[in-house]
Design an enzyme around this catalytic site. Structure first.
Site, PDB file in Angstrom:
ATOM      1  N   HIS A  52      75.000  56.081  47.107  1.00 34.45           N
ATOM      2  CA  HIS A  52      76.419  56.086  46.775  1.00 34.45           C
ATOM      3  C   HIS A  52      77.295  56.040  48.027  1.00 34.45           C
ATOM      4  O   HIS A  52      77.185  56.896  48.905  1.00 34.45           O
ATOM      5  CB  HIS A  52      76.725  57.351  45.975  1.00 34.45           C
ATOM      6  CG  HIS A  52      77.948  57.276  45.126  1.00 34.45           C
ATOM      7  ND1 HIS A  52      78.135  56.290  44.181  1.00 34.45           N
ATOM      8  CD2 HIS A  52      79.038  58.077  45.054  1.00 34.45           C
ATOM      9  CE1 HIS A  52      79.285  56.501  43.557  1.00 34.45           C
ATOM     10  NE2 HIS A  52      79.855  57.564  44.075  1.00 34.45           N
ATOM     11  N   SER A  54      83.509  55.300  45.262  1.00 29.32           N
ATOM     12  CA  SER A  54      83.235  55.859  43.942  1.00 29.32           C
ATOM     13  C   SER A  54      84.453  55.590  43.030  1.00 29.32           C
ATOM     14  O   SER A  54      84.913  54.463  42.956  1.00 29.32           O
ATOM     15  CB  SER A  54      82.907  57.349  44.046  1.00 29.32           C
ATOM     16  OG  SER A  54      82.312  57.808  42.848  1.00 29.32           O
ATOM     17  N   ASP A 104      71.655  53.830  43.868  1.00 29.23           N
ATOM     18  CA  ASP A 104      72.763  54.669  43.403  1.00 29.23           C
ATOM     19  C   ASP A 104      72.912  54.537  41.888  1.00 29.23           C
ATOM     20  O   ASP A 104      73.116  53.427  41.390  1.00 29.23           O
ATOM     21  CB  ASP A 104      74.052  54.235  44.102  1.00 29.23           C
ATOM     22  CG  ASP A 104      75.294  54.907  43.544  1.00 29.23           C
ATOM     23  OD1 ASP A 104      75.173  55.974  42.914  1.00 29.23           O
ATOM     24  OD2 ASP A 104      76.398  54.358  43.763  1.00 29.23           O
TER      25      ASP A 104
END
EC number: 3.4.-.-
Length: 510
Positions: A477, A187, A452
């Site tokens: 994700h 991320s 995602d």
């Protein structure tokens, strides 16, 4: 007299019923700029995995870090938390550095066997490190989180932290004098991993940046477009029911009776207020379970593996023809709260949220205050309903404009953090790192799952054979970062193999 007592007793009971939500624990469960509780790299509680970890080689320590890498006159330092584990290390092997992101770190990423990073460490004979990001977890660079101190919180400072850390560990452990360092992250920290390689190629040999949003953007309208598309991809019937529900909410908001129905359905702590900010904060509460479930659906990270998936947590309820549209929304809301451990009423007090975010101590608001600061001063990432397709699907294009989030920057940090400042900061971030299109440093792997929502800001194609995007069909994700599971699709299995093969080729190149 008996009649009077009966009336008073009934009135007392009615008062208790009507005020019951305010006496419950108040749950503030909204995602904060795409960040769920605990951070965007989901990890299970250490207590649930500790029996599989060999702690004999796991070391937790702190490192004396420079407060301001760009102004030596500041002359201050702080203690930065890190972990390391050499159980897989073989002489001459590389060093793997997991970069912390917008939440606390733990020994999980350096110790839990079967993760992508630990599998690769075992294959390559690597020493594994994890450094916590400044201002998150137990790494407190300053005495508090006042605005003057938050100016030391930025991705650029974090990258220099990593560079200083690599130099220090290389000096501390002579075995690593000639080691090839590889940065990892997921991320925000996935973007950091790529950027650290780009900014310090003399120190970082390669990078694996999973689900990294390397393109900053103020109005991140694509986020909800992907949420819509991912639910639709699962079931068109389900998607039709979800948008029917959101548009029903928009209709019910128009009447007092409708708002009472919504308060009951979503188990709200407060009555719905019709002022602009309160209404938008309510919409965040409505959307949040759908956003979080889609963002992590199917990840081998606790409840997201089988419970909080698009099929099980959303579509299972929305394709049930025996329930009304409002009941379906309630069922998704209740199930999400139950599985997530949110017991109490949903807090929709906008002013209370702003007061919470203005807490300058390293307390309950720490990670939220730090992450929102970074969105206001670097990234934007504001998940809006301004899309011409997703806006109507979510009940209205004006429900959550980017300006709403920018106004929160102003309310929380002061008048200087306004629309112009946010746009200028985002533009500078893309110029400083190159954005999606000008990230050109060799030996960077960029895995992304295509359901995602964050993949919309990732680098998905490359004309450079040594910048390798790995787009994973049907995954969410940071999916590649977790351990292999019997539930994994062949696409995820093949992607992990691709990442392993590419990294192996780079590490063993002449």
């Amino acid at each position: 007299m008996k009649t009077l007592l009966a009336v008073l007793l009934a009135a007392c009971v009615l008062t208790q019923v009507l005020s019951a939500p305010s006496n419950e624990q108040r749950v503030r469960r909204n995602m904060i700029r795409g960040r769920p509780r605990g951070g965007m790299k989901k990890t299970p509680p250490m207590s649930s995995v500790s029996h599989m970890i060999n702690f004999d080689n796991v070391v937790s320590s702190t490192f004396t870090q420079t407060l301001d890498h760009f102004d030596s006159s500041v002359g201050k330092t702080f203690q930065q938390r890190y972990y390391h584990n050499n159980q897989w290390y073989k002489a001459g092997g590389p060093a793997f550095l997991m970069l912390g992101g917008e939440g606390p770190e733990s020994s999980y990423w350096v110790s839990y066997p079967g993760l992508e990073i630990t599998n690769l460490a075992a294959k390559q004979g690597a020493w594994v490190f994890d450094i916590e990001h400044r201002f998150y977890g137990e790494t407190h660079p300053t005495s508090d989180m006042s605005v003057p101190n938050l100016k030391y919180l930025s991705s650029a400072q974090a990258i220099e932290d990593a560079a200083a850390f690599i130099k220090a560990m290389t000096a501390k452990f002579p075995q690593l004098a000639n080691a090839k360092w590889v940065t990892f992250g997921g991320s925000y920290s996935g973007a950091l991993a790529a950027w650290t390689r780009a900014k310090h190629p003399e120190l970082v040999y390669a990078a694996v940046g999973s689900s990294g949003p390397v393109q900053a953007e103020v109005d991140f309208k694509e986020y909800l477009e992907v949420v819509q598309n991912s639910i639709t991809r699962n079931s068109t019937e389900c998607a039709a029911s979800v948008t029917q529900g959101f548009n029903l909410v928009a209709s019910l908001l128009q009447t007092s009776d409708g708002r009472k129905q919504l308060k009951t359905a979503f188990h709200l702590c407060q009555d719905i207020q019709m002022d602009d900010k309160s209404l938008k904060y309510f919409w965040e509460t409505v959307y949040s379970p759908y956003m979080e479930v889609v963002q992590y659906s199917g990840d081998a990270a606790g409840s997201f593996a089988t419970q909080l998936t698009i099929s099980h947590a959303i579509c299972r309820y929305h394709i049930n023809t025996k329930s009304t549209p409002l009941q379906k929304l309630k069922q998704v809301n209740d199930y999400f709260n139950q599985v997530s451990g949110y017991f109490g009423c949903n807090d929709i007090d906008y002013n209370g949220f702003i007061s919470f975010m203005k807490d300058e101590t390293f307390g309950e608001a720490q990670s939220d205050r730090a992450w929102v600061w970074q969105t206001c001063t670097e990234f934007g990432y504001y998940q809006s309903t301004s899309s011409a397709t997703a806006g109507p699907w979510f009940g209205g294009v004006s429900n959550l404009p980017a300006q709403y989030y920018i106004d929160e920057c102003t309310a929380i940090y002061g008048a200087a953090y306004n629309s112009q400042e946010v746009q200028t900061s985002v533009d500078y971030t893309n110029q400083y790192y190159g954005g999606r299109d000008n990230l050109n440093t060799d030996r960077i792997l960029l895995p992304n799952g295509d359901i995602d929502p964050w993949h919309a800001l990732g680098k998905l194609t490359s004309s450079n054979s040594n910048i390798v995007p790995v787009v994973i069909n049907g995954t969410a994700h940071c999916a590649d970062m977790y351990g292999a599971s019997s539930l994994d699709s062949m696409y995820l299995t093949n992607a992990r193999q691709r990442i392993s093969d590419v990294l192996d080729g780079w590490l063993h190149a002449n």
